[in-house]
Design a protein around this motif. Structure first.
Motif, PDB file in Angstrom:
ATOM      1  N   LEU A 621      62.177  80.254 -53.309  1.00 50.84           N
ATOM      2  CA  LEU A 621      61.327  79.123 -53.667  1.00 50.84           C
ATOM      3  C   LEU A 621      60.725  79.311 -55.059  1.00 50.84           C
ATOM      4  N   PHE A 622      60.307  80.545 -55.383  1.00 48.61           N
ATOM      5  CA  PHE A 622      59.802  80.807 -56.739  1.00 48.61           C
ATOM      6  C   PHE A 622      60.864  80.428 -57.772  1.00 48.61           C
ATOM      7  N   ALA A 623      62.084  80.861 -57.523  1.00 54.31           N
ATOM      8  CA  ALA A 623      63.170  80.583 -58.473  1.00 54.31           C
ATOM      9  C   ALA A 623      63.446  79.077 -58.560  1.00 54.31           C
ATOM     10  N   ALA A 624      63.415  78.395 -57.398  1.00 53.67           N
ATOM     11  CA  ALA A 624      63.685  76.952 -57.383  1.00 53.67           C
ATOM     12  C   ALA A 624      62.604  76.185 -58.138  1.00 53.67           C
ATOM     13  N   LEU A 625      61.340  76.602 -57.978  1.00 51.88           N
ATOM     14  CA  LEU A 625      60.250  75.937 -58.680  1.00 51.88           C
ATOM     15  C   LEU A 625      60.357  76.148 -60.185  1.00 51.88           C
ATOM     16  N   ASP A 626      60.739  77.356 -60.588  1.00 45.78           N
ATOM     17  CA  ASP A 626      60.947  77.610 -62.017  1.00 45.78           C
ATOM     18  C   ASP A 626      62.043  76.703 -62.575  1.00 45.78           C
ATOM     19  N   ALA A 627      63.138  76.596 -61.807  1.00 44.16           N
ATOM     20  CA  ALA A 627      64.264  75.769 -62.260  1.00 44.16           C
ATOM     21  C   ALA A 627      63.872  74.295 -62.324  1.00 44.16           C
ATOM     22  N   ALA A 628      63.126  73.835 -61.294  1.00 48.37           N
ATOM     23  CA  ALA A 628      62.706  72.431 -61.272  1.00 48.37           C
ATOM     24  C   ALA A 628      61.765  72.139 -62.425  1.00 48.37           C
ATOM     25  N   ASP A 629      60.829  73.062 -62.660  1.00 51.82           N
ATOM     26  CA  ASP A 629      59.872  72.883 -63.746  1.00 51.82           C
ATOM     27  C   ASP A 629      60.595  72.754 -65.085  1.00 51.82           C
ATOM     28  N   ALA A 630      61.623  73.576 -65.268  1.00 51.89           N
ATOM     29  CA  ALA A 630      62.367  73.571 -66.529  1.00 51.89           C
ATOM     30  C   ALA A 630      63.110  72.251 -66.736  1.00 51.89           C
ATOM     31  N   LYS A 631      63.489  71.568 -65.643  1.00 53.46           N
ATOM     32  CA  LYS A 631      64.211  70.293 -65.754  1.00 53.46           C
ATOM     33  C   LYS A 631      63.254  69.106 -65.796  1.00 53.46           C
ATOM     34  N   ILE A 632      62.198  69.176 -64.971  1.00 52.98           N
ATOM     35  CA  ILE A 632      61.324  68.012 -64.819  1.00 52.98           C
ATOM     36  C   ILE A 632      60.525  67.744 -66.087  1.00 52.98           C
ATOM     37  N   GLU A 639      61.321  60.368 -70.520  1.00 52.03           N
ATOM     38  CA  GLU A 639      61.289  59.226 -69.604  1.00 52.03           C
ATOM     39  C   GLU A 639      62.598  59.058 -68.837  1.00 52.03           C
ATOM     40  N   ASP A 640      63.273  60.161 -68.598  1.00 51.69           N
ATOM     41  CA  ASP A 640      64.474  60.135 -67.760  1.00 51.69           C
ATOM     42  C   ASP A 640      64.021  60.377 -66.321  1.00 51.69           C
ATOM     43  N   PHE A 641      63.466  59.330 -65.731  1.00 46.93           N
ATOM     44  CA  PHE A 641      62.852  59.492 -64.411  1.00 46.93           C
ATOM     45  C   PHE A 641      63.875  59.816 -63.332  1.00 46.93           C
ATOM     46  N   ALA A 642      65.075  59.310 -63.478  1.00 49.30           N
ATOM     47  CA  ALA A 642      66.112  59.601 -62.485  1.00 49.30           C
ATOM     48  C   ALA A 642      66.395  61.104 -62.444  1.00 49.30           C
ATOM     49  N   ALA A 643      66.492  61.731 -63.620  1.00 49.55           N
ATOM     50  CA  ALA A 643      66.757  63.173 -63.665  1.00 49.55           C
ATOM     51  C   ALA A 643      65.569  63.952 -63.116  1.00 49.55           C
ATOM     52  N   ALA A 644      64.343  63.495 -63.450  1.00 49.71           N
ATOM     53  CA  ALA A 644      63.153  64.181 -62.949  1.00 49.71           C
ATOM     54  C   ALA A 644      63.076  64.097 -61.431  1.00 49.71           C
TER      55      ALA A 644
END
Length: 697
Positions: A621-632, A639-644
């Motif tokens: 989960l730590f790794a997934a949150l880091d990855a999500a943060d880097a993309k979001i 303003e690429d809301f679909a990707a976020a």
């Protein structure tokens, strides 16, 4: 076999605009009355012609069912007045009461038995009540009677028909005695017609030159007219409202096509069409290649022996007089523009009040011009073009043509702007700045038109908010809901990026406010009004109100285009399995975190460290949150809301696995705090996309 009921109320001509509602009202009043009396039926249908309202009720019970009702009354030792009141309300006598044991002693019961009643008796009562209480918009009395009807009521046909034959329902309303007879066409038929059933009635009326069904009359008119036009290489201009009206003016429609004088061919086609429709109830016949209106279609209520020559000659004579007036208005308006220009034509608007608290039309035009100049760069318009368009867009309100035909405002503005050689984009703005007028109306796309249309509607809204004339309940006399929806559709339809609050505040300054705080409050209230209209608009597109609320809570919510893009992306995400399950995971994390923060009196908002993670699911989960943060973060920035949203939804699986494998409230306080801070990361990342706490379910 259960009987069928046939009712016809025969009168002088019923106005066409009242016929459809009157048909529904007759059906409602009669069928509701029958049902209340316990007389059920299978089907009911209504019809109208200019001289009659007709109702057929199929599968009626022959008798209403017997009713037995027990009604509890007062105690047997109650005061005499209480017992007498109960007797009156129940409609029984003392000797009909039954004394029965109750928890608190003996009480009286009234057993009320009502025998079934024959259908004819009930129908007579119900129909008389319907006739005497009919909700005509306008009605009249005639002769010495007290009965009111839209026009003098001449006869009532009311029969019940079953396998044994037809019987007249005994009924007398102010001397009009019900029977089994009616009349056919006023001119083409002679004598009364006796009928025995609805089928017999409809067939005999058809032979007597009466088409009972208004839909059948409309279809006949349209088919005949379009075939006549097609045969000459022309087309009929579709007008469903006019078609329904004309179908309500005739019982036996005869379609004729006439000529428009060559002197009038230079008039704009909209002028010809409007004049013929408003004054003569004629359909316009257009040359599809040139767009010109070249002929007309009229509908007679008679079978002319000369093929319609006399009728057309008379119609063309009257039409020529009407079109001569229109030609005079047109030529006078063009002469005015040649002499003083379109600005000069509009100069008279300084003497026309827009609203007593908001000044004249000229004052309003000056405000719209200034605002259109400000909006122009936001919509890609030339500022001078937008300002000029705003300055002349309402000049046609001073024209003789629009005075005669107010529905042509804007359309005539386009013609007058072209005659003044102002350019196609300015001419288009004169017509299009009123749009969109409704949810299905077209949205202007030319930049100058968009600038003026937005300015026009925003001035209306800020002005009426400034004088506290906001819509209340269903009342909206100044069409402010429509104006707000128009702004929304203009912004969304053209992808306009603008901070609505700043725009409203800037323009609101032109109005006289009691103080700055009052203006600030009004602008906030107006922005909320926009958001309410937006919710209605997006609901029709399948986006739930709670999804919009989740996006309204985010920064930049007054940028309507940004807001809607975010809402659409969130709505699509929540439709997926990952999105729906992530929402549940987020809510679980948020609930646990909120309870812990309340219990501990601290905020767990930082400090989650992967080195304290024990289970593999926790590390993942730590790794997934880091990855999500880097993309979001970059997706939201661009303003690429679909990707976020997609990156956020990808957290579903690691969050689910974490909750399955890990105990949040561990005995080890370090682990507990670390895991609560980890939940805080989930909350923070999800809330950076949208306020998921506002999503229902």
């Amino acid at each position: 076999m259960m009987p069928d009921l046939l009712i016809e109320l025969f009168s002088e001509e019923i106005p066409a605009r009242m016929q459809a509602k009157a048909t529904d009202d007759l059906r409602r009043l009669v069928t509701d009355g029958l049902a209340e009396a316990g007389l059920s039926y299978a089907h009911a249908g209504g019809f109208a012609t200019p001289r009659r309202l007709t109702l057929v009720v199929e599968g009626l019970l022959k008798h209403s069912p017997a009713v037995r009702e027990e009604r509890k009354g007062p105690r047997t030792d109650a005061p005499d007045k209480a017992i007498e009141g109960f007797l009156r309300s129940a409609g029984v006598t003392q000797d009909q009461l039954q004394a029965r044991d109750d928890k608190k002693g003996q009480v009286y019961y009234a057993v009320i038995e009502r025998p079934g009643r024959p259908a004819a008796e009930i129908v007579a009562e119900v129909l008389e009540n319907a006739v005497r209480n009919f909700p005509w918009p306008k009605s009249m009395r005639w002769g010495a009677g007290t009965l009111r009807w839209v026009r003098p009521l001449q006869s009532i046909l009311c029969i019940l028909h079953d396998e044994a034959g037809a019987s007249v329902v005994p009924l007398d309303i102010d001397g009009i005695v019900a029977g089994d007879r009616t009349q056919g066409h006023r001119f083409l038929s002679r004598g009364e017609i006796s009928v025995t059933s609805f089928e017999d009635y409809a067939a005999k009326l058809k032979r007597a030159f009466v088409v009972l069904d208004p839909a059948e009359r409309a279809d006949h008119i349209w088919n005949e007219a379009t075939q006549m036009a097609f045969a000459q290489g022309l087309e009929v201009v579709e007008d469903r409202g006019l078609l329904a009206e004309v179908a309500g003016l005739v019982e036996w429609p005869v379609v004729l096509m006439g000529e428009i004088g060559a002197d009038f061919m230079g008039l704009p086609p909209e002028v010809l069409q409007t004049s013929m429709k408003e004054h003569q109830k004629f359909f316009s016949v257009r040359n599809a290649k040139t767009g010109r209106i070249e002929k007309f279609v009229t509908v007679a209520n008679n079978e002319p022996k000369d093929g319609g020559a006399a009728i057309l000659a008379g119609n063309q004579k009257v039409l020529a007089a009407r079109l001569s007036d229109a030609k005079f208005f047109w030529e006078n308006d063009l002469r005015t523009i040649r002499d003083v220009g379109l600005d000069g034509m509009g100069a008279a608007l300084k003497d026309v009040t827009f609203h007593r608290k908001l000044g004249s039309q000229a004052d309003r035009i000056a405000r719209i011009e200034a605002l259109a100049r400000e909006i122009a760069p936001l919509v890609g318009a030339d500022a001078d073009d937008a300002a000029l368009s705003a300055r002349v867009c309402k000049s046609d309100l001073s024209s003789e043509m629009v005075y005669e035909f107010p529905e042509l405002q804007g359309i005539m503005g386009r013609y007058y702007a072209k005659s003044a050689s102002l350019g196609d984009n300015i001419a288009a703005a004169c017509e299009m700045h009123y749009k969109p007028l409704g949810p299905s109306d077209e949205v202007p796309t030319d930049p100058a038109s968009v600038a003026v249309a937005l300015a026009d509607k925003i001035d209306t809204l800020t002005g009426f908010w400034a004088i506290d004339e906001k819509p209340t309940g269903s009342k909206d006399p100044y069409a402010l809901r429509r104006a707000a929806l128009g702004v929304i559709r203009l912004v969304l339809g053209n992808g306009v990026r603008v901070g609505t609050t700043a725009l409203l505040r800037q323009h609101a300054k032109v109005h006289a406010w009691s103080d700055r705080g009052a203006m600030t409050d009004a602008i906030a209230d107006l922005l909320s009004f926009f958001h309410d209209r937006l919710k209605v608009h997006l609901r029709d597109e399948g986006i739930r109100h709670d999804v919009i609320d989740a996006c309204l809570a985010m920064p930049g919510a007054d940028d309507l285009t940004l807001l809607v893009n975010r809402a659409k992306a969130l709505a699509e995400t929540l439709k997926t399995e990952d999105g729906a399950n992530l929402l549940q995971g987020f809510k679980r994390a948020n609930n646990i975190l909120s309870q812990a923060e309340e219990k501990d009196g601290v905020e767990y908002s930082f400090g989650a460290d992967a080195k304290f993670a024990e289970a593999e699911e926790e590390k993942a989960l730590f790794a997934a949150l880091d990855a999500a943060d880097a993309k979001i973060a970059p997706a939201m920035a661009s303003e690429d809301f679909a990707a976020a949203m997609q990156a956020m939804a990808a957290l579903r699986q690691p969050i689910d696995a974490f909750f399955d494998a890990v105990q949040i409230n561990a005995e080890n306080e370090i682990l507990r705090r670390n895991r609560l801070n980890l939940l805080s990361r989930i909350r923070t990342i999800c809330l950076s996309v949208a306020d998921l706490t506002r999503i229902e379910g």
